[in-house]
Design a protein around this motif. Structure first.
Motif, PDB file in Angstrom:
ATOM      1  N   VAL A  38       6.933   2.769  -8.653  1.00  0.00           N
ATOM      2  CA  VAL A  38       6.356   3.710  -9.611  1.00  0.00           C
ATOM      3  C   VAL A  38       5.866   2.911 -10.804  1.00  0.00           C
ATOM      4  CG1 VAL A  38       6.804   5.700 -11.092  1.00  0.00           C
ATOM      5  CG2 VAL A  38       7.982   5.506  -8.886  1.00  0.00           C
ATOM      6  N   GLU A  39       4.599   3.111 -11.166  1.00  0.00           N
ATOM      7  CA  GLU A  39       4.022   2.458 -12.350  1.00  0.00           C
ATOM      8  C   GLU A  39       3.176   3.467 -13.097  1.00  0.00           C
ATOM      9  OE1 GLU A  39       1.943  -1.237 -12.431  1.00  0.00           O
ATOM     10  OE2 GLU A  39       3.441  -2.207 -11.157  1.00  0.00           O
ATOM     11  N   ASP A  40       3.412   3.594 -14.384  1.00  0.00           N
ATOM     12  CA  ASP A  40       2.652   4.509 -15.247  1.00  0.00           C
ATOM     13  C   ASP A  40       2.562   5.914 -14.644  1.00  0.00           C
ATOM     14  OD1 ASP A  40       2.235   2.438 -17.047  1.00  0.00           O
ATOM     15  OD2 ASP A  40       0.367   1.824 -16.083  1.00  0.00           O
ATOM     16  N   GLY A  41       3.656   6.386 -14.070  1.00  0.00           N
ATOM     17  CA  GLY A  41       3.691   7.731 -13.512  1.00  0.00           C
ATOM     18  C   GLY A  41       3.029   7.864 -12.148  1.00  0.00           C
ATOM     19  N   GLN A  42       2.493   6.788 -11.619  1.00  0.00           N
ATOM     20  CA  GLN A  42       1.849   6.811 -10.307  1.00  0.00           C
ATOM     21  C   GLN A  42       2.807   6.223  -9.266  1.00  0.00           C
ATOM     22  OE1 GLN A  42      -1.113   8.333  -9.926  1.00  0.00           O
ATOM     23  NE2 GLN A  42      -1.081   8.718 -12.119  1.00  0.00           N
ATOM     24  N   VAL A  43       2.701   6.685  -8.025  1.00  0.00           N
ATOM     25  CA  VAL A  43       3.635   6.287  -6.969  1.00  0.00           C
ATOM     26  C   VAL A  43       2.877   5.644  -5.811  1.00  0.00           C
ATOM     27  CG1 VAL A  43       5.351   7.128  -5.309  1.00  0.00           C
ATOM     28  CG2 VAL A  43       5.162   8.194  -7.559  1.00  0.00           C
ATOM     29  N   CYS A  44       3.494   4.608  -5.253  1.00  0.00           N
ATOM     30  CA  CYS A  44       2.971   3.993  -4.039  1.00  0.00           C
ATOM     31  C   CYS A  44       4.151   3.796  -3.089  1.00  0.00           C
ATOM     32  CB  CYS A  44       2.301   2.654  -4.339  1.00  0.00           C
ATOM     33  SG  CYS A  44       1.489   1.932  -2.899  1.00  0.00           S
ATOM     34  N   MET A  45       3.970   4.210  -1.846  1.00  0.00           N
ATOM     35  CA  MET A  45       5.027   4.084  -0.833  1.00  0.00           C
ATOM     36  C   MET A  45       4.527   3.199   0.295  1.00  0.00           C
ATOM     37  SD  MET A  45       6.117   8.085  -0.700  1.00  0.00           S
ATOM     38  CE  MET A  45       7.751   7.887  -0.043  1.00  0.00           C
ATOM     39  N   LEU A  46       5.403   2.351   0.790  1.00  0.00           N
ATOM     40  CA  LEU A  46       5.080   1.464   1.901  1.00  0.00           C
ATOM     41  C   LEU A  46       5.994   1.816   3.068  1.00  0.00           C
ATOM     42  CD1 LEU A  46       3.405  -0.992   2.819  1.00  0.00           C
ATOM     43  CD2 LEU A  46       5.253  -2.437   1.963  1.00  0.00           C
ATOM     44  N   LEU A  47       5.398   2.173   4.197  1.00  0.00           N
ATOM     45  CA  LEU A  47       6.132   2.530   5.409  1.00  0.00           C
ATOM     46  C   LEU A  47       5.946   1.401   6.400  1.00  0.00           C
ATOM     47  CD1 LEU A  47       4.726   5.138   4.046  1.00  0.00           C
ATOM     48  CD2 LEU A  47       5.332   6.266   6.146  1.00  0.00           C
ATOM     49  N   LEU A  48       7.030   0.851   6.903  1.00  0.00           N
ATOM     50  CA  LEU A  48       6.965  -0.262   7.845  1.00  0.00           C
ATOM     51  C   LEU A  48       7.435   0.180   9.221  1.00  0.00           C
ATOM     52  CD1 LEU A  48       8.502  -3.022   5.567  1.00  0.00           C
ATOM     53  CD2 LEU A  48       6.091  -2.708   6.128  1.00  0.00           C
TER      54      LEU A  48
END
Length: 159
Positions: free
Chosen positions: A103-113
Motif C-alpha cells: 500500500v502506497e499513498d492509499g493505493q493498493v497493489c497485490m501480487l498473486l504467485l
C-alpha cells in the motif's frame, strides 16, 4: 481476488517469470542428475559421470517451492532496492500465502504467485508500473499485458 479487483476497479496484469526455476537455488547441499541419453560423459576409468545441480530445473519436485520462497523472501525483505531488498513494504496474506500486497499513498497493489506465473492487481497505473519496475530489477519477468486467464479462469475486462 478477482471479485475484489472488480469491486475496487483494479487493473489485472498477467506476469511471466522467465526461466523461473533457474533463478532459485536447489534445496539442500547436493542434487545430482544424469545427463540425457546421447549426451553421456565418462571419466578416465569409464564410469558414467553426472551433473551437480546448483539451480532448479523444471520438473524437479522442489523447483516451484524454492522459487516461491525466493520471491517471497525478497518481497518481505525490508532492505532498500540496491541492498538486497525490494525497496517497498510488502505484506503476505495469511489466508493465502501466495498473495502479497503493498500500500502506497492509499493505493493498493497485490501480487498473486502460482508456480512460475503471476498476476498483479493494482488500483492505479503509477503503482503498477513502480511494482513491475522493482520486480524486474531482481527477476527476469515479462509483462504479458491485461490478465486474460488465471488458474483456469477466463478474465473479461469489459465494463
Amino acid at each position: 481476488l478477482l471479485a475484489i479487483a472488480v469491486c475496487f476497479s483494479m487493473t489485472a496484469t498477467s506476469l511471466d517469470f522467465v526461466t523461473a526455476f533457474l533463478q532459485a537455488d536447489v534445496d539442500g547441499d547436493h542434487v545430482h542428475a544424469y545427463l540425457p541419453k546421447g549426451y553421456e560423459v565418462y571419466d578416465e576409468a569409464g564410469c558414467l559421470m553426472c551433473m551437480h545441480l546448483h539451480k532448479n530445473l523444471h520438473g524437479m519436485v522442489q523447483a516451484s517451492r524454492m522459487f516461491f520462497l525466493m520471491v517471497r523472501d525478497w518481497l518481505l525483505n525490508p532492505l532498500p532496492l540496491g541492498e538486497g531488498g525490494c525497496g517497498m513494504e510488502w505484506h503476505q496474506l495469511m489466508s493465502d500465502q501466495c498473495v502479497c500486497y503493498t500500500v502506497e499513498d492509499g493505493q493498493v497493489c497485490m501480487l498473486l504467485l502460482h508456480v512460475d506465473d503471476g498476476a498483479m492487481l493494482s488500483t492505479c497505473e503509477w503503482l503498477r508500473v513502480k511494482v513491475l519496475k522493482h520486480i524486474q530489477s531482481r527477476f527476469k519477468i515479462e509483462d504479458k499485458g491485461p490478465l486474460s486467464w488465471f488458474l483456469g479462469t477466463m478474465v473479461n475486462h469489459s465494463k
